[in-house]
Write an enzyme that holds these catalytic residues in place. Structure first.
Site, PDB file in Angstrom:
ATOM      1  N   ASP A 114      28.930  49.535  49.904  1.00  0.00           N
ATOM      2  CA  ASP A 114      29.884  48.823  50.775  1.00  0.00           C
ATOM      3  C   ASP A 114      30.648  49.819  51.644  1.00  0.00           C
ATOM      4  O   ASP A 114      31.878  49.797  51.711  1.00  0.00           O
ATOM      5  CB  ASP A 114      30.854  47.993  49.933  1.00  0.00           C
ATOM      6  CG  ASP A 114      31.538  46.896  50.758  1.00  0.00           C
ATOM      7  OD1 ASP A 114      31.017  46.575  51.850  1.00  0.00           O
ATOM      8  OD2 ASP A 114      32.577  46.384  50.320  1.00  0.00           O
ATOM      9  N   VAL A 145      45.232  44.378  47.150  1.00  0.00           N
ATOM     10  CA  VAL A 145      45.811  45.697  46.906  1.00  0.00           C
ATOM     11  C   VAL A 145      47.278  45.685  47.332  1.00  0.00           C
ATOM     12  O   VAL A 145      47.609  45.231  48.440  1.00  0.00           O
ATOM     13  CB  VAL A 145      45.044  46.797  47.678  1.00  0.00           C
ATOM     14  CG1 VAL A 145      45.633  48.171  47.362  1.00  0.00           C
ATOM     15  CG2 VAL A 145      43.560  46.757  47.321  1.00  0.00           C
ATOM     16  N   LYS A 178      45.384  47.476  42.651  1.00  0.00           N
ATOM     17  CA  LYS A 178      44.465  46.391  42.987  1.00  0.00           C
ATOM     18  C   LYS A 178      44.460  45.388  41.843  1.00  0.00           C
ATOM     19  O   LYS A 178      44.135  45.729  40.694  1.00  0.00           O
ATOM     20  CB  LYS A 178      43.057  46.918  43.229  1.00  0.00           C
ATOM     21  CG  LYS A 178      42.065  45.837  43.675  1.00  0.00           C
ATOM     22  CD  LYS A 178      40.629  46.310  43.645  1.00  0.00           C
ATOM     23  CE  LYS A 178      40.360  47.366  44.683  1.00  0.00           C
ATOM     24  NZ  LYS A 178      38.911  47.714  44.713  1.00  0.00           N
ATOM     25  N   GLY A 221      40.365  44.471  48.303  1.00  0.00           N
ATOM     26  CA  GLY A 221      39.218  45.227  47.825  1.00  0.00           C
ATOM     27  C   GLY A 221      38.096  44.324  47.397  1.00  0.00           C
ATOM     28  O   GLY A 221      38.075  43.130  47.714  1.00  0.00           O
ATOM     29  N   SER A 222      37.132  44.881  46.651  1.00  0.00           N
ATOM     30  CA  SER A 222      35.937  44.133  46.293  1.00  0.00           C
ATOM     31  C   SER A 222      36.211  43.005  45.328  1.00  0.00           C
ATOM     32  O   SER A 222      35.431  42.067  45.243  1.00  0.00           O
ATOM     33  CB  SER A 222      34.902  45.085  45.687  1.00  0.00           C
ATOM     34  OG  SER A 222      35.448  45.751  44.566  1.00  0.00           O
ATOM     35  N   PHE A 223      37.315  43.059  44.560  1.00  0.00           N
ATOM     36  CA  PHE A 223      37.571  41.968  43.624  1.00  0.00           C
ATOM     37  C   PHE A 223      39.012  41.501  43.606  1.00  0.00           C
ATOM     38  O   PHE A 223      39.416  40.742  42.736  1.00  0.00           O
ATOM     39  CB  PHE A 223      37.143  42.370  42.198  1.00  0.00           C
ATOM     40  CG  PHE A 223      38.039  43.386  41.529  1.00  0.00           C
ATOM     41  CD1 PHE A 223      39.109  42.985  40.732  1.00  0.00           C
ATOM     42  CD2 PHE A 223      37.814  44.733  41.687  1.00  0.00           C
ATOM     43  CE1 PHE A 223      39.919  43.913  40.109  1.00  0.00           C
ATOM     44  CE2 PHE A 223      38.618  45.660  41.070  1.00  0.00           C
ATOM     45  CZ  PHE A 223      39.683  45.254  40.272  1.00  0.00           C
ATOM     46  N   GLY A 224      39.828  41.934  44.578  1.00  0.00           N
ATOM     47  CA  GLY A 224      41.196  41.472  44.560  1.00  0.00           C
ATOM     48  C   GLY A 224      42.044  42.018  45.679  1.00  0.00           C
ATOM     49  O   GLY A 224      41.548  42.629  46.625  1.00  0.00           O
ATOM     50  N   ILE A 229      48.991  45.536  50.937  1.00  0.00           N
ATOM     51  CA  ILE A 229      48.507  46.520  51.919  1.00  0.00           C
ATOM     52  C   ILE A 229      47.018  46.376  52.211  1.00  0.00           C
ATOM     53  O   ILE A 229      46.475  47.097  53.046  1.00  0.00           O
ATOM     54  CB  ILE A 229      48.809  47.958  51.468  1.00  0.00           C
ATOM     55  CG1 ILE A 229      48.193  48.233  50.091  1.00  0.00           C
ATOM     56  CG2 ILE A 229      50.301  48.230  51.476  1.00  0.00           C
ATOM     57  CD1 ILE A 229      48.371  49.676  49.633  1.00  0.00           C
ATOM     58  N   GLY A 230      46.313  45.481  51.526  1.00  0.00           N
ATOM     59  CA  GLY A 230      44.896  45.340  51.806  1.00  0.00           C
ATOM     60  C   GLY A 230      44.189  44.507  50.767  1.00  0.00           C
ATOM     61  O   GLY A 230      44.809  43.849  49.936  1.00  0.00           O
TER      62      GLY A 230
END
Length: 797
Positions: A622, A501, A515, A496-499, A493-494
């Protein structure tokens, strides 16, 4: 919850105060509520006359000087006056108390145009031969002499001004411009030029008009054949007053009260007024006169000033003139210096609310009053800093050692920058946004004082926490594999800053978002993943707020690092605005101005909590539309704390050298260019999000399909907002706002414009932004049942 009614009242009060501040110094060709007037001759009588209401006398009499007489003449010496206005071969004045309006022709023969003990007049304007006045209380407009076309009889006005054959005013209910008069063609053109622009004052000249919009910028419309519309404007509230002639415009700059002029084909030389500062200015057809600050004398200049006895820049033989009307009402912001002497005990001259001692310290330019906050005083901060330095001097060596270690560890010493681009592709640009400076300045104090007074009661003590958190569940990796169907792409679904989701469903039936950190074997990637995982887990395990995404738990096995969040059913704001599947869906819930302003307010409240109420404060680093998620109840929440940092609680203005991190298009240019991080970096990111909500465009977009260089949303939107052309850039999927919505949308636009100022010190705080968005939503609401967001999360210690 802020009610629509209270929000509308606050907004109206702000605009009313703004008008009252600026109105006494509004001096166009048809001046309004002034104490200085110019009478110009026609084809048969080419004589110029200057009139003013004298100071330091028990009776505020009118004195006039003209070219064909050696000394000034007093007019109707038995009467006191509050304001006068001049025009073609005559001038008009309002008798003290507002009970009557008198008119004098070029021979100083007087005629009473109006008298009433119930309907009092507050200001008068004259252009050519038409005369209009504003009434007290009802604030309607009445006109006399050669006005075949009249304004709406029951409409209430904030400000009026007259030009050559037409007059203009501002509706109190909508802050919109309306024009009328015998010269209907010009009147209609000027009114059309200000269509859909909200303003707080209007100044009319020959065939042009200038207005100050609600963000404090001067906007001019009409004939520009001589450059009269090109009055230089660099920052908000730059001008203290304006004067418009037939083919020129002059303004008093607030920073030093000097005059700058445009038009007249360059014939208005600034050398003539060099060394003068002015309290007020008023224009004739092709010249301008000003009331000096030093001794309240009158000087005139311009190509049309023909006096041989008193050439341009020479003081006229008039007595000392009042800088403003003498009134007996209570002055909201105090009285003018020397007021008792100036009015000789018969009332006071009210000073503008932003008035400062110009001799000792010229006032800096100010933000629109809609920003109710107090920026910390640099001098005060410096004193505190010096005191702290003395107290903790003994530990300076230790602090220096820690700084060196931190510098080496973070890579700041080597100028490294990390630009995170989890949604948009990486695009290298010349950072045009950083080349544009959108000025602002100090703002009002009330909101910060109000919020600071209750901050100790409102702050939620999040306290210290272990990295794993006391409230976060610990999951087995196998549980999360099962919940996501082995991290199937259909559940993605998306990012993030390190992986990545994924949507998941736990064994107990709970829907969650999981995530998963990148599985790259490279050491650098693993360390970045580890730091982001630890950062986000540490923050979210102790942060609990309605407008922050909640943490359910975590998993830490071998090289696997996973975080489990509450599932946000309605996804990311980015997808609603930019996803191809939604771009063409005009029926989306997000495609309404109320909902968009509500989402903006929700996100702002979440960030405000991080900055003001988390202990210690947190900078997100961010902020972008893909990190604003929307739950099943359409409540927006801020997410992704992988780049977030703790901040010293004791100093809101603290800044720290820090390698730049963020997302292209949203990252603060000052932070990126100087490697200095402050809380205002989050403000910049939110400002870009506000512009996304207004325009429907990405933070970085191409202007065509021909592969042109990308344009930043800031450089696309801000010039249009400054020019009063907001409707040209609004998202067509939502459509033009209705009348009440327009005020709220404009308030959001002006807030966004200040958020993306190049310099962080000129950006508003999150407290100010929340206050503005609360008012914007309240203005949009039609009833108490309209959709709105809850007030900030409050817990007493």
């Amino acid at each position: 919850m802020t009610s629509p009614f209270s929000g509308a009242v606050i907004f109206a009060a702000v605009i009313s105060l703004l008008t009252s501040i600026f109105l006494p110094f509004s001096n166009a060709l048809g001046s309004s509520a002034t104490t200085l007037a110019v009478v110009y001759g026609g084809a048969t009588t080419n004589t110029t006359t200057i009139c003013g209401i004298i100071a330091s006398q028990p009776i505020q009499k009118i004195y006039c000087w003209s070219e064909n007489q050696p000394a000034a003449t007093q007019i109707s010496p038995e009467l006191s006056f509050t304001s006068i206005a001049g025009g073609l071969n005559g001038f008009a004045g309002i008798e003290a108390g507002g009970i009557s309006l008198l008119y004098w022709n070029s021979k100083f023969e007087v005629k009473r145009l109006f008298i009433s003990y119930s309907t009092l007049l507050t200001s008068v304007t004259m252009g050519d031969t038409q005369i209009c006045a504003l009434t007290n209380g009802t604030q309607t407009v009445r006109c006399w002499r050669d006005h075949t076309e009249q304004p709406p009889p029951l409409a209430q006005f904030m400000s009026i001004s007259s030009g050559l054959g037409f007059s203009c005013g501002i509706f109190k209910s909508s802050n919109r411009v309306i024009c009328w008069g015998n010269n209907s063609e010009i009147a209609e053109a000027i009114q059309y030029g200000f269509e859909n622009i909200t303003v707080v004052n209007i100044f009319v000249g020959g065939k042009h008009a200038c207005a100050m919009n609600t963000s404090g910028f001067v906007i001019c419309r009409g004939d520009n054949g001589n450059g009269q519309l090109d009055i230089p404007s660099s920052f908000a509230y730059e001008y203290y007053g304006l004067a418009l002639g037939e083919k020129h415009t002059c303004g008093i700059r607030k920073t030093n009260y000097t005059v700058v002029c445009s038009g007249g084909n360059g014939t208005f030389s600034s050398n003539v007024t060099k060394g003068f500062s002015f309290e007020a200015i008023v224009a004739g057809l092709d010249f301008t006169c000003g009331l000096t600050s030093d001794n309240f004398s009158v000087v005139c200049w311009g190509p049309g000033w023909t006096s041989n006895l008193y050439p341009s820049g020479t003081e006229l033989p008039l007595p000392m003139i009042l800088p403003g009307p003498c009134v007996r009402d209570t002055c909201v912001c105090g009285i003018y210096p020397q007021s008792e002497t100036l009015c000789s005990g018969n009332g006071n001259v009210c000073r503008p609310c932003d008035f400062l001692d110009r001799v000792e310290s010229p006032p800096p330019p100010a933000l629109p009053p809609v920003f109710m906050m107090v920026p910390s005083s640099p001098s005060k901060g410096m004193r505190k800093g010096l005191l702290a330095f003395v107290i903790v001097g003994s530990v300076g060596a230790v602090a220096g050692f820690c700084t060196i270690v931190y510098c080496i560890w973070t890579g700041v010493c080597f100028g490294k920058k990390k630009i995170h681009n989890s949604v948009q592709p990486t695009i290298t640009t010349s950072n045009n946004a950083a080349q544009q400076c959108y000025s602002s300045g100090q703002v009002s104090r009330s909101s910060t004082l109000r919020r600071q007074g209750s901050r100790l009661m409102r702050r939620q003590r999040s306290g210290t926490s272990s990295i794993h958190g006391d409230r976060a569940e610990q999951f087995l990796f196998s549980e999360l594999v099962a919940a996501t169907d082995n991290f199937s792409l259909k559940n993605k679904i998306g990012a993030g800053s390190f992986g990545i989701v994924y949507k998941g469903k736990l064994a107990d039936g709970r829907e969650v978002a999981i995530k998963r950190g990148e599985t790259s074997p490279k050491m650098k990637k693993f360390l970045e993943k580890e730091r982001a995982f630890e950062s986000e887990l540490a923050f979210l395990s102790r942060l609990h707020h309605k407008h922050l995404v909640g943490l359910v738990g975590y998993c830490e096995e071998m090289d696997e690092r996973l975080l489990v969040y509450e599932f946000m059913k309605n996804g990311a704001l980015y997808d609603h605005l930019h996803d191809k599947n939604n771009v063409e869906k005009c029926s989306s819930v997000v495609n309404s101005w109320k909902m968009r302003i509500k989402i903006a307010l929700d996100a702002a409240r979440g960030i405000e909590y991080l900055h003001n109420y988390a202990v210690p404060p947190i900078i997100h680093r961010d902020i972008k539309s893909s990190n604003i998620l929307i739950d099943a109840n359409w409540i927006a929440r801020v997410s992704d704390f992988g780049l977030s940092l703790l901040w010293p609680e004791t100093d809101a203005n603290f800044s720290q050298p820090m390698r730049a991190a963020g997302t292209v298009g949203y990252i603060d240019p000052e932070y990126y260019g100087l490697n200095v991080l402050t809380a205002k970096s989050d403000v910049y990111g939110l400002g870009v999000v506000l512009l996304e909500l207004l325009t429907g465009k990405r933070a970085l977009f191409k202007t065509s399909e021909k592969g042109d260089m990308p344009m930043t949303l800031v450089e696309f939107a801000v010039p249009a907002i400054m020019a009063g052309e907001l409707n040209k850039i609004l998202d067509p999927r939502v459509g033009l706002p209705e009348l009440r919505e327009a005020e709220g949308v404009e308030l959001v636009a002006y807030t966004a414009m200040h958020c993306v100022h190049l310099e962080g010190k000129h950006r508003p705080t999150m407290t100010d932004i929340v206050s503005n968005l609360e008012r914007a939503l309240a203005v949009c609401d039609d009833s108490h049942d309209s959709i709105s967001s809850s007030p900030p999360f409050i817990i007493s210690d």
